[in-house]
Design a protein around this motif. Structure first.
Motif, short mmCIF file in Angstrom:
data_model
loop_
_atom_site.label_atom_id
_atom_site.label_comp_id
_atom_site.label_asym_id
_atom_site.label_seq_id
_atom_site.Cartn_x
_atom_site.Cartn_y
_atom_site.Cartn_z
N ILE A 176 0.83 -1.21 0.00
CA ILE A 176 0.00 0.00 0.00
C ILE A 176 0.86 1.25 0.00
O ILE A 176 0.63 2.19 -0.78
CB ILE A 176 -0.96 -0.01 1.20
N THR A 177 1.85 1.31 0.88
CA THR A 177 2.68 2.51 0.95
C THR A 177 3.49 2.70 -0.34
O THR A 177 3.74 3.83 -0.77
CB THR A 177 3.64 2.47 2.16
N GLY A 178 3.87 1.60 -0.97
CA GLY A 178 4.57 1.71 -2.24
C GLY A 178 3.71 2.35 -3.32
O GLY A 178 4.17 3.20 -4.08
N ARG A 179 2.45 1.95 -3.36
CA ARG A 179 1.54 2.52 -4.37
C ARG A 179 1.22 3.98 -4.07
O ARG A 179 1.21 4.82 -4.98
CB ARG A 179 0.26 1.70 -4.42
N LEU A 180 0.95 4.27 -2.82
CA LEU A 180 0.58 5.65 -2.48
C LEU A 180 1.77 6.59 -2.62
O LEU A 180 1.61 7.76 -2.99
CB LEU A 180 0.01 5.71 -1.06
N SER A 181 2.96 6.10 -2.31
CA SER A 181 4.16 6.96 -2.42
C SER A 181 4.40 7.42 -3.84
O SER A 181 5.01 8.48 -4.06
CB SER A 181 5.39 6.19 -1.92
N ALA A 182 3.92 6.65 -4.82
CA ALA A 182 4.15 6.99 -6.22
C ALA A 182 3.16 8.03 -6.75
O ALA A 182 3.31 8.50 -7.88
CB ALA A 182 4.07 5.73 -7.07
N LEU A 183 2.16 8.39 -5.93
CA LEU A 183 1.16 9.34 -6.40
C LEU A 183 1.72 10.76 -6.46
O LEU A 183 2.51 11.16 -5.59
CB LEU A 183 -0.06 9.33 -5.46
N PRO A 184 1.31 11.56 -7.43
CA PRO A 184 1.71 12.97 -7.46
C PRO A 184 1.23 13.70 -6.21
O PRO A 184 0.10 13.47 -5.75
CB PRO A 184 1.01 13.52 -8.72
N GLY A 185 2.07 14.55 -5.67
CA GLY A 185 1.68 15.35 -4.51
C GLY A 185 1.92 14.69 -3.17
O GLY A 185 1.75 15.34 -2.13
N VAL A 186 2.30 13.41 -3.15
CA VAL A 186 2.59 12.73 -1.89
C VAL A 186 4.04 13.01 -1.51
O VAL A 186 4.98 12.58 -2.19
CB VAL A 186 2.33 11.22 -1.98
N ALA A 187 4.22 13.74 -0.41
CA ALA A 187 5.57 14.09 0.04
C ALA A 187 6.21 12.95 0.83
O ALA A 187 7.40 12.68 0.69
CB ALA A 187 5.53 15.36 0.89
N ARG A 188 5.40 12.30 1.68
CA ARG A 188 5.92 11.21 2.50
C ARG A 188 4.80 10.20 2.72
O ARG A 188 3.62 10.56 2.72
CB ARG A 188 6.45 11.73 3.85
N ALA B 181 1.76 12.35 3.97
CA ALA B 181 1.90 13.81 4.03
C ALA B 181 1.65 14.35 2.63
O ALA B 181 2.36 13.99 1.69
CB ALA B 181 3.29 14.19 4.52
N ALA B 182 0.63 15.18 2.49
CA ALA B 182 0.29 15.79 1.20
C ALA B 182 -0.51 17.06 1.44
O ALA B 182 -1.28 17.14 2.41
CB ALA B 182 -0.51 14.82 0.34
N GLU B 183 -0.34 18.03 0.57
CA GLU B 183 -1.09 19.27 0.71
C GLU B 183 -2.57 19.06 0.40
O GLU B 183 -3.44 19.66 1.03
CB GLU B 183 -0.51 20.35 -0.22
N SER B 184 -2.88 18.20 -0.56
CA SER B 184 -4.26 17.94 -0.93
C SER B 184 -4.60 16.48 -0.67
O SER B 184 -4.03 15.58 -1.32
CB SER B 184 -4.51 18.26 -2.40
N PRO B 185 -5.51 16.20 0.27
CA PRO B 185 -5.83 14.81 0.58
C PRO B 185 -6.77 14.14 -0.43
O PRO B 185 -6.81 12.92 -0.51
CB PRO B 185 -6.50 14.91 1.95
N VAL B 186 -7.51 14.92 -1.19
CA VAL B 186 -8.59 14.37 -2.02
C VAL B 186 -8.09 13.32 -3.02
O VAL B 186 -8.63 12.20 -3.07
CB VAL B 186 -9.35 15.50 -2.75
N PRO B 187 -7.07 13.60 -3.85
CA PRO B 187 -6.63 12.58 -4.81
C PRO B 187 -6.03 11.36 -4.14
O PRO B 187 -6.13 10.24 -4.66
CB PRO B 187 -5.60 13.31 -5.67
N VAL B 188 -5.39 11.55 -2.98
CA VAL B 188 -4.81 10.41 -2.26
C VAL B 188 -5.92 9.50 -1.75
O VAL B 188 -5.84 8.27 -1.89
CB VAL B 188 -3.93 10.90 -1.09
N MET B 189 -6.95 10.08 -1.15
CA MET B 189 -8.07 9.29 -0.65
C MET B 189 -8.76 8.55 -1.79
O MET B 189 -9.15 7.38 -1.65
CB MET B 189 -9.06 10.19 0.09
N ALA B 190 -8.90 9.20 -2.92
CA ALA B 190 -9.57 8.57 -4.07
C ALA B 190 -8.76 7.37 -4.56
O ALA B 190 -9.32 6.29 -4.84
CB ALA B 190 -9.75 9.58 -5.20
#
Length: 577
Positions: free
Chosen positions: A169-181, A203-212
Motif C-alpha cells: 500500500i505505501t509503495g503505491r501511495l508513495s508513487a502518487l503525485p503530490g505525496v511528500a511522505r 503527508a500531502a497538501e491535498s488529501p482528495v486525490p490520495v483518498m480517491a
C-alpha cells in the motif's frame, strides 16, 4: 493483492490438512506440506511458470505441478474442492484451534461426529472425549485454552502478513503525485507480534486525490468510511486499513501520534500539559497563545518535551520514558548489525533449497559467516543419519570462503527430548561448530518437568543456543509451561545463548522474556530459522522483537566478529569460565 506464490502455498497447506482429515495419508500430506514450503520460498512468480518449470522447484513433482497449473488456469484446484466438500467447514475450523491438529480433528469428527468449535466445547464439558485414545483431562484443558485463544484472536494477522500488505500500500501511495511522505504507523511500526488493523500515514497538501486512489486499490473489498482526513477500507483478506493524510508540516507530530501506543502517548501528553503545551497529530502548541511550537519531525516533538527520540518498538509505557530521562535508552540492535545467521536449514532435511543456494543468498546479504544447522536424527521424520551429516560437513568445509569470503559453520538443530537429552553422543557433537537445541515434542509436560528438561539442555556442554525456547506457534500452539527464570539462570551460568527466532508465527523468545533474561546477563542469537532462500529476509522480524526486548548489538552473539563468536563457542573452557 497476495502474491500468487502465497495463494498457492495456502491451498497446498489446506490440502495437506484435508488429506489428513479425509484419508489419514500422512506421507502424502507431508509431501504437500513440503511443496507448500517450496513455493513459499520460491523467489520468482509461480504464475509465470509452466508445468515443466514448476517441476524444477524442489518438492514439486508432476502431480503437484499440474495442480498449481490448474489453479492458475481455472482459479481453483478440483481435488481441493472435492476434499472440501467431503468435510464440514466446522471440522476445518477445528484445525485452527491451537494444540488441535488435523489428525485429532479427524478423530473427533469420525468417532464423535464433532464438526464445530462449539460442539467440541460441549463434548469436553460433558467429558465425552475421555474414552478416546490420546484425549485425557490434560488434553481437554489444553483444548479449552486453545479455543479461548482462537476466540480472542479477533481476526489479527501475523507480523509478516501485515508488513507485506503495508509495504504494498505505501509503495503505491508513495508513487502518487503530490505525496511528500508515506509510511505505516501504529502497532506494525512498533513490531507488535500480531496486528489488528493497519495505520498508513501520508503527508500531502491535498488529501482528495490520495483518498480517491486509496479507495480504488484493487485489494479493497469494502470502503468502511471515507473523508478528507481519514479513509478506512477492508481488504479482501478481512484486514482493516486506515489512511490518514496530514499536511507535510505536521508530519512529525502525526507520526508520533499515530504510532502509539496509547499508553505511551498518554504519558507524553502529560509531559506536554505540565509544560503548558498541547500535543496533537497536528503539532505541539502553546496552550495560552495557540502558537505552533514544533511539528515537522518526531525528534523535534520529543526534544521540546525534554526527551530524546524514543524508538517505536520501545513505545509501550514499559519504562522507556524513565530510561529516556535518565539518559539510559538502549542503543538497539539493528538488522545491519548482524554479521551472520546461526540457524538455517537446507533440503537435506526440511528445507527447500540446496546448500549452495542458501550460501549464495546468505553471501548476497553481506554476511561474514553463516551456519548450516539441519535437523538431527531424533526428529525421525527428517530421516537424518550420521553418514548424511558427515557428508554435509565435508561439503561445508569445501565451500568455506568460496562465497565472497564468507565463513561457513557446520552445525545442527538438536532435539531436546522429554528428559532434556539431545541427539548423538558427546564425541559426535564435538565435531560441530555450533549446536542449536530446540523442543519439538512433548509440549504438555508439567511445569517442573519442562523446567528440568530445558535446564539440562542448557547444561549440556555441546549446546550453544536454545532455539525457539517456548515452542509456541502464534495462533496455533501455546507456549510450553516452565519456570523461565530458572532457565535463564541456567543459560547465564553455562554461557548458553537464547534464540530470538524470526519466523513470524514464532518470534520466540518473545519480548517480555528477552527483558527478563537480560537481567541475568543472558546472551542472544537472532536467527532466521530459514528453510528457503526467501526465509532469510525474515530476520528483520526477529530484530524487531529483539528491539521490543531492549536488546543492544553487544548482547547478540551474531553481531560479534567471528573470532569473538568462536571463543563463545569453545568447549569446554567457555562453559567453565
Amino acid at each position: 493483492m497476495p502474491r500468487p506464490n502465497d495463494e498457492v502455498e495456502a491451498l497446498l497447506r489446506e490440502y495437506a490438512d484435508l488429506l489428513t482429515l479425509t484419508s489419514g495419508d500422512a506421507f502424502k500430506a507431508r509431501a504437500y506440506e513440503k511443496a507448500a514450503r517450496a513455493v513459499a520460498g520460491y523467489g520468482g512468480d509461480l504464475s509465470e511458470l509452466g508445468p515443466q518449470e514448476l517441476r524444477q522447484i524442489p518438492g514439486v513433482g508432476k502431480s503437484i505441478a499440474d495442480k498449481i497449473a490448474e489453479y492458475f488456469e481455472r482459479g481453483s484446484i478440483t481435488v481441493v474442492e472435492e476434499a472440501r466438500a467431503r468435510i464440514p467447514p466446522g471440522v476445518r475450523a477445528l484445525t485452527e484451534i491451537p494444540t488441535l491438529g488435523p489428525k485429532k480433528a479427524a478423530v473427533l469428527y469420525h468417532d464423535l461426529g464433532i464438526s464445530s468449535v462449539d460442539e467440541l466445547v460441549d463434548a469436553i464439558q460433558s467429558e465425552r472425549l475421555r474414552d478416546l485414545k490420546g484425549f485425557g483431562p490434560k488434553t481437554e484443558e489444553n483444548l479449552l485454552h486453545g479455543v479461548e485463544l482462537l476466540r480472542t484472536s479477533g481476526g489479527r494477522v501475523l507480523l509478516d502478513v501485515a508488513t507485506k500488505l503495508a509495504e504494498e500500500i505505501t509503495g503505491r501511495l508513495s508513487a502518487l503525485p503530490g505525496v511528500a511522505r508515506c509510511t505505516h504507523a501504529g502497532s506494525l511500526r512498533r513490531f507488535r507480534e500480531t496486528i489488528g488493523d493497519l495505520d498508513v500515514l501520508v503527508a500531502a497538501e491535498s488529501p482528495v486525490p490520495v483518498m480517491a486512489a486509496f479507495r480504488e486499490l484493487d485489494l479493497a473489498a469494502e470502503v468502511i468510511a471515507s473523508g478528507d482526513k481519514k479513509t478506512s477500507i477492508r481488504t479482501r483478506t478481512g484486514l482493516q486499513v486506515d489512511l490518514r493524510v496530514v499536511p507535510p508540516a505536521s508530519w512529525g507530530a502525526a507520526l508520533q501520534y499515530f504510532t502509539g501506543s496509547q499508553a505511551h502517548n498518554v504519558r507524553v501528553r502529560e509531559r506536554a500539559v505540565r509544560a503548558g503545551l498541547k500535543l496533537s497529530e497536528y503539532g505541539l502548541f502553546d496552550v495560552e497563545t495557540g502558537e505552533l511550537i514544533v511539528s515537522e519531525t518526531e525528534e523535534e516533538v520529543y526534544a521540546r518535551l525534554g526527551l530524546p527520540w524514543i524508538p517505536p518498538p520501545l513505545r509501550e509505557d514499559r519504562g522507556e520514558l524513565e530510561a529516556a530521562l535518565r539518559g539510559e535508552l538502549p542503543d538497539l540492535v539493528r538488522t545491519q548489525d548482524l554479521r551472520g545467521d546461526l540457524h538455517t536449514h537446507t533440503d537435506l532435511t526440511d528445507g527447500v533449497a540446496s546448500l549452495e543456494e542458501m550460501l549464495a543468498a546468505a553471501a548476497a546479504r553481506g554476511y561474514e559467516y553463516y551456519a548450516v544447522t539441519d535437523h538431527a536424527p531424533n526428529l525421525v521424520i527428517q530421516r537424518m543419519t550420521d553418514e548424511k551429516m558427515l557428508a554435509q560437513r565435508e561439503r561445508v568445509r569445501a565451500l568455506d570462503r568460496t562465497y565472497g569470503g564468507m565463513r561457513v559453520l557446520h552445525g545442527t538443530e538438536l532435539n531436546i527430548d522429554a528428559d532434556g537429552g539431545v541427539d548423538w553422543p558427546a564425541e559426535f557433537l564435538a565435531g560441530f561448530d555450533l549446536c542449536v537445541a530446540s523442543v519439538h515434542s512433548a509440549f504438555t509436560q508439567s511445569r517442573a518437568d519442562t523446567t528440568r528438561r530445558l535446564v539440562r539442555a542448557a547444561e549440556n556442554p555441546h549446546v550453544h543456543v536454545l532455539g525457539h525456547l517456548t515452542g509456541r506457534q502464534i495462533g496455533h500452539r501455546p507456549p510450553i509451561d516452565a519456570d523461565f527464570a530458572e532457565v535463564f539462570r541456567a543459560c547465564a551460568r553455562t554461557g548458553t545463548a537464547l534464540e530470538v527466532n524470526s519466523f513470524a508465527d514464532r518470534l520466540d523468545v518473545r519480548d517480555e522474556h528477552i527483558r527478563q533474561a537480560r537481567e541475568y546477563g543472558v546472551k542472544f542469537a537472532i536467527d532466521s530459522d530459514a528453510h528457503s532462500v526467501r526465509d532469510l529476509a525474515q530476520i528483520r522480524y526477529g530484530v524487531g522483537t529483539a528491539q521490543r526486548g531492549w536488546l543492544t548489538a553487544d548482547e547478540v552473539i551474531n553481531t560479534w566478529p567471528l573470532g569473538r563468536l568462536r571463543k563463545f563457542l569453545e568447549k569446554p573452557s567457555a562453559r567453565e569460565a
